[in-house]
Design an enzyme around this catalytic site. Sequence first.
Site, PDB file in Angstrom:
ATOM      1  N   PRO A   1       0.691  -0.722   0.266  1.00  0.00           N
ATOM      2  CA  PRO A   1      -0.358  -0.409  -0.169  1.00  0.00           C
ATOM      3  C   PRO A   1       0.742   1.426  -0.533  1.00  0.00           C
ATOM      4  O   PRO A   1       2.105   1.611   0.882  1.00  0.00           O
ATOM      5  CB  PRO A   1      -0.995  -0.121   1.558  1.00  0.00           C
ATOM      6  CG  PRO A   1       0.271  -1.082   2.281  1.00  0.00           C
ATOM      7  CD  PRO A   1       0.609  -2.106   1.171  1.00  0.00           C
TER       8      PRO A   1
ATOM      9  N   CYS B   1       3.895   3.928   9.066  1.00  0.00           N
ATOM     10  CA  CYS B   1       3.142   4.985   8.062  1.00  0.00           C
ATOM     11  C   CYS B   1       4.021   6.027   9.790  1.00  0.00           C
ATOM     12  O   CYS B   1       3.326   6.075  10.374  1.00  0.00           O
ATOM     13  CB  CYS B   1       2.124   5.101   7.677  1.00  0.00           C
ATOM     14  SG  CYS B   1       2.513   6.774   7.267  1.00  0.00           S
TER      15      CYS B   1
ATOM     16  N   GLY C   1       9.967  -4.025   2.331  1.00  0.00           N
ATOM     17  CA  GLY C   1      11.523  -2.823   2.022  1.00  0.00           C
ATOM     18  C   GLY C   1      13.057  -3.338   1.240  1.00  0.00           C
ATOM     19  O   GLY C   1      13.896  -4.430   2.159  1.00  0.00           O
TER      20      GLY C   1
END
Length: 331
Positions: free
Chosen positions: A12, A95, A207
């Site tokens: 996302p 986030c 990541g």
Amino acid sequence: MTDNKWKFSVAPMMDWTDRQCRVFHRLMSQRARLYTEMLTTGAVIHGDRARLLGFDTSEHPVALQLGGSDPHDLATAARIGEDFGYDEINLNVGCPSDRVKDGRFGACLMAEPALVAEGVAAMKRAVTIPVTVKCRIGIDDQDPETALDTLARGVIAAGADALVVHARKAWLNGLSPKENRDIPPLDYDRVYRLKAALPDVPIIINGGITSIAEAKQHLAHVDGVMLGRAAYQEPWRLLSVDSELFGETPPHATIKDVFAAMLPYIERQLAEGTRLHSITRHFVGAFHGVPGARAFRRHLAENGVRPGAGIDVLRDAIARVDDRPPAAVAA
């Protein structure tokens, strides 16, 4: 290793993985799990649900990512998401933006693992679809060994079906959200150790992963790989997901075939009042490395933003591209 549905997914990403982007990605891989941009519980509960939550049926399997910390609101938003037809509810605990921090959701919740677990438990009671968590390995001065283990064990005990781990810390004090995507060092081994400690729990790594070849290497240690910017900026990489990771024939062989398949969808969207640029903005990296890619991008940039721009703008842009595949497609 657990046999799970999270073997490969596209992360996302705020301002990027909207419904137009997801339809595009789905035409390159039938097996990739797709995620919405993060939506706050307040937006889901009080906002324009059709606009915020609507998606094309072709996008399945597609997950709704929520931002929030109030267990009651999370349960309500999760139930709304399930009613809309989403296949999974994912809670954002990774986030690092200031807006997220001020709203008490995102990465700052790494400091409140009990509250996260409470939220997961509330969502699990509210829905029948999987509930998952996406987190960091820690924040600020936390010890990643303790922080990740505490969060993971808490949410699993609360019923979380899988855990997606961005293998970096988030520095809420001192780094911008953009810097937090690159500066904190990657620690894949920390995620591998979590998987070893939780052999029955689907653990997905995220990541800094830039290719399907890298994804394969990670799959020797964890259950799934989530690709972020590489999938968005060089979407042609998704063409090899189904064959390389699942041993299946991809839905389309080339990006040009993908566009041919997407044209009817784009025409329907334009007829409903969607601006061409809101769709074609996701195509910037489609032909990366192919002769004519620059001409393709320039034509879209100059003409796709004009009021009333139609499907012919995209057709003309595609015609400027060579039919040869990207030279680096296997990299």
